[in-house]
Motif scaffolding. Structure first.
Motif, PDB file in Angstrom:
ATOM      1  N   GLU A 365      -7.433  11.361  16.496  1.00  0.00           N
ATOM      2  CA  GLU A 365      -7.037  12.320  15.466  1.00  0.00           C
ATOM      3  C   GLU A 365      -7.930  12.187  14.229  1.00  0.00           C
ATOM      4  O   GLU A 365      -8.342  13.181  13.634  1.00  0.00           O
ATOM      5  N   VAL A 366      -8.224  10.944  13.859  1.00  0.00           N
ATOM      6  CA  VAL A 366      -9.088  10.717  12.697  1.00  0.00           C
ATOM      7  C   VAL A 366     -10.500  11.225  12.974  1.00  0.00           C
ATOM      8  O   VAL A 366     -11.122  11.889  12.139  1.00  0.00           O
ATOM      9  N   LEU A 367     -11.040  10.906  14.175  1.00  0.00           N
ATOM     10  CA  LEU A 367     -12.387  11.373  14.520  1.00  0.00           C
ATOM     11  C   LEU A 367     -12.447  12.889  14.585  1.00  0.00           C
ATOM     12  O   LEU A 367     -13.413  13.511  14.121  1.00  0.00           O
ATOM     13  N   LEU A 368     -11.403  13.498  15.146  1.00  0.00           N
ATOM     14  CA  LEU A 368     -11.375  14.953  15.255  1.00  0.00           C
ATOM     15  C   LEU A 368     -11.386  15.596  13.869  1.00  0.00           C
ATOM     16  O   LEU A 368     -12.126  16.556  13.618  1.00  0.00           O
ATOM     17  N   ALA A 369     -10.570  15.051  12.979  1.00  0.00           N
ATOM     18  CA  ALA A 369     -10.526  15.599  11.618  1.00  0.00           C
ATOM     19  C   ALA A 369     -11.880  15.489  10.930  1.00  0.00           C
ATOM     20  O   ALA A 369     -12.360  16.441  10.291  1.00  0.00           O
ATOM     21  N   ASN A 370     -12.520  14.344  11.077  1.00  0.00           N
ATOM     22  CA  ASN A 370     -13.824  14.154  10.429  1.00  0.00           C
ATOM     23  C   ASN A 370     -14.916  15.014  11.045  1.00  0.00           C
ATOM     24  O   ASN A 370     -15.933  15.302  10.398  1.00  0.00           O
ATOM     25  N   SER A 371     -14.711  15.430  12.295  1.00  0.00           N
ATOM     26  CA  SER A 371     -15.740  16.205  12.991  1.00  0.00           C
ATOM     27  C   SER A 371     -15.629  17.703  12.750  1.00  0.00           C
ATOM     28  O   SER A 371     -16.601  18.435  12.962  1.00  0.00           O
ATOM     29  N   ILE A 372     -14.446  18.180  12.342  1.00  0.00           N
ATOM     30  CA  ILE A 372     -14.282  19.637  12.245  1.00  0.00           C
ATOM     31  C   ILE A 372     -13.791  20.117  10.891  1.00  0.00           C
ATOM     32  O   ILE A 372     -13.934  21.299  10.564  1.00  0.00           O
ATOM     33  N   ARG A 373     -13.218  19.238  10.077  1.00  0.00           N
ATOM     34  CA  ARG A 373     -12.650  19.705   8.815  1.00  0.00           C
ATOM     35  C   ARG A 373     -13.684  19.706   7.698  1.00  0.00           C
ATOM     36  O   ARG A 373     -14.512  18.804   7.603  1.00  0.00           O
ATOM     37  N   SER A 374     -13.602  20.739   6.862  1.00  0.00           N
ATOM     38  CA  SER A 374     -14.494  20.852   5.712  1.00  0.00           C
ATOM     39  C   SER A 374     -13.992  21.999   4.860  1.00  0.00           C
ATOM     40  O   SER A 374     -12.971  22.628   5.161  1.00  0.00           O
ATOM     41  N   ASN A 375     -14.701  22.317   3.816  1.00  0.00           N
ATOM     42  CA  ASN A 375     -14.419  23.502   3.011  1.00  0.00           C
ATOM     43  C   ASN A 375     -14.667  24.733   3.884  1.00  0.00           C
ATOM     44  O   ASN A 375     -15.759  24.910   4.425  1.00  0.00           O
ATOM     45  N   LEU A 376     -13.675  25.587   4.034  1.00  0.00           N
ATOM     46  CA  LEU A 376     -13.816  26.749   4.910  1.00  0.00           C
ATOM     47  C   LEU A 376     -14.972  27.647   4.504  1.00  0.00           C
ATOM     48  O   LEU A 376     -15.566  28.313   5.351  1.00  0.00           O
ATOM     49  N   ASP A 377     -15.290  27.671   3.230  1.00  0.00           N
ATOM     50  CA  ASP A 377     -16.423  28.492   2.793  1.00  0.00           C
ATOM     51  C   ASP A 377     -17.736  28.015   3.411  1.00  0.00           C
ATOM     52  O   ASP A 377     -18.686  28.784   3.539  1.00  0.00           O
ATOM     53  N   GLN A 378     -17.783  26.721   3.790  1.00  0.00           N
ATOM     54  CA  GLN A 378     -18.990  26.161   4.393  1.00  0.00           C
ATOM     55  C   GLN A 378     -19.004  26.319   5.910  1.00  0.00           C
ATOM     56  O   GLN A 378     -19.975  25.932   6.563  1.00  0.00           O
ATOM     57  N   GLN A 379     -17.961  26.902   6.474  1.00  0.00           N
ATOM     58  CA  GLN A 379     -17.852  27.019   7.921  1.00  0.00           C
ATOM     59  C   GLN A 379     -17.883  28.458   8.417  1.00  0.00           C
ATOM     60  O   GLN A 379     -17.799  28.689   9.625  1.00  0.00           O
ATOM     61  N   ASP A 380     -18.009  29.401   7.511  1.00  0.00           N
ATOM     62  CA  ASP A 380     -17.940  30.827   7.850  1.00  0.00           C
ATOM     63  C   ASP A 380     -19.183  31.516   7.291  1.00  0.00           C
ATOM     64  O   ASP A 380     -19.455  31.438   6.086  1.00  0.00           O
TER      65      ASP A 380
END
Length: 396
Positions: A365-380
């Motif tokens: 869960e920790v690895l998954l969060a670090n691999s996909i979570r960020s500021n949404l403005d930086q992901q779109d």
């Protein structure tokens, strides 16, 4: 001091106009052939014995033999020869075997290089530098140099379950090994070029420089497209230019035309012979860029495996000569660095465990969060604003 001119090459050949350093190295390469360095097999044996500080007598009947009779024997044949020679001197058993292995290794190093110890030191130093970049901490496997290169928790879960029976530490060890292997793969291509360029009769082509690095400039960019240059060592030979790849799949198919154009340019400008070599491989079948190279330069010789080594080293034992350098350098580098996958994996798992305990979640869960979570403005792409050059510099 102006270097002497190359022998066996017309005075009108533009090779005489390349920069002084390159020309001096080419002249030296003509003179460091094993035949030029040793007038007979006896002198070659004497050099080997002296290097290892062994008081062995040169075998009878060797004085009249050409140096190639002993210098180009295989590793297995050399060990057999030296065990017999040591037996004649009263050294037998395991002691003879150990000395014979050392003698065989030294024989191949002296056959390959004018100054083998200098080459070994340089290669070992480079390998040590690369080992220092191997993964050592959790952040080294969580993200690569590219900000988008993050660890894939789904692949890690598959590795843990499918390959290691659920053992998380062994899965992390495999991930560390995978990252290290990619670094090693990048290292080997450059090492091949540098080490073969140091071998007798060869020079490593200078790195391209100047305004247009695709075009020949005798001073700044004398050999674009070549990794190894071989001056002629006898009458009737031409200068030889080699583009070297680790294996047949190292170059993309689309690179073929560009490489062929460069090789054609070298052949025409210097009246030379051009080769496109892949060291690892046993057939040209499936060669990704051969067709592109030959379509642009039909005169190029495309080689793979033993055939490539034979032309690059001018020896029937070329692959063994390269292996001997690496075995010595890798062993020394391993002793200097002490890098071990198990130790690194243990430390990384401890870090992940601390994070998981602090978050009250599992490793994944920790690895998954670090691999996909960020500021949404930086992901779109609709809102993403790449950093400017100034902001990049500021962030450093």
């Amino acid at each position: 001091m102006t270097p002497r001119r190359l022998r066996f090459v017309s005075d009108r050949n533009p090779i005489h106009r390349v920069n002084e350093e390159a020309l001096a190295r080419l002249v030296a390469a003509q003179e460091n052939t094993v035949e030029h360095a040793f007038s007979d097999a006896a002198g070659f044996y004497a050099r080997i014995f002296d290097d290892l500080k062994l008081s062995l007598a040169v075998p009878d009947g060797v004085q009249e033999k050409p140096v190639q009779d002993v210098s180009d024997r295989s590793y297995k044949e050399l060990i057999h020869d030296f065990v017999s020679m040591l037996g004649d001197s009263g050294v037998t058993g395991q002691s003879a075997r150990i000395h014979a292995v050392n003698l065989a290794q030294r024989t191949q190093l002296v056959r390959a290089f004018e100054n083998p110890d200098d080459v070994l030191a340089r290669v070992t130093g480079k390998v040590v530098e690369i080992v220092e970049t191997f993964p050592r901490a959790a952040e080294d496997i969580e993200r690569g140099r590219n900000p988008g290169d993050v660890i894939d928790p789904y692949i890690l879960a598959a590795t843990q379950t499918l390959l290691f029976g659920g053992n998380f530490q062994e899965a992390i060890g495999a991930t560390v090994a995978h990252k290290a292997l990619m670094i090693i793969e990048g290292l080997m291509g450059h090492l091949h070029e540098d080490v073969i360029g140091d071998m007798r009769c060869n020079i490593r082509a200078p790195e391209p420089s100047g305004f247009n690095q695709e075009l020949i400039d005798p001073h700044d960019n004398p050999f674009p497209g070549a990794d190894i240059v071989q001056p002629p060592i006898r009458e009737g030979e031409n200068i030889r230019f080699h583009q070297v790849k680790s294996k047949t799949g190292s170059a993309k198919g689309g690179d073929g035309k560009r490489l062929g154009d460069q090789l054609r340019q070298l052949r025409q400008y210097y009246a030379g012979d051009v080769y496109y070599d892949a060291l690892i491989g046993n057939t040209l079948r499936g060669h990704r860029s051969m067709r592109g190279v030959l379509s642009s330069e039909p005169a190029a010789v495309v080689l793979v495996g033993t055939a490539a080594f034979h032309e690059l080293t001018r020896s029937s034992t070329g692959p063994e000569l390269l292996l001997r350098v690496y075995q010595n350098a890798f062993t020394e580098a391993a002793q200097q660095t002490g890098y071990r996958i198990d130790d690194m994996a243990s430390g990384i798992v401890a870090t992940f465990q601390e994070r998981a305990e602090a978050a009250g979640e599992s490793f994944f869960e920790v690895l998954l969060a670090n691999s996909i979570r960020s500021n949404l403005d930086q992901q779109d792409s609709r809102t993403y604003k790449p950093p400017t050059r100034r902001s990049k510099a500021t962030s450093k």
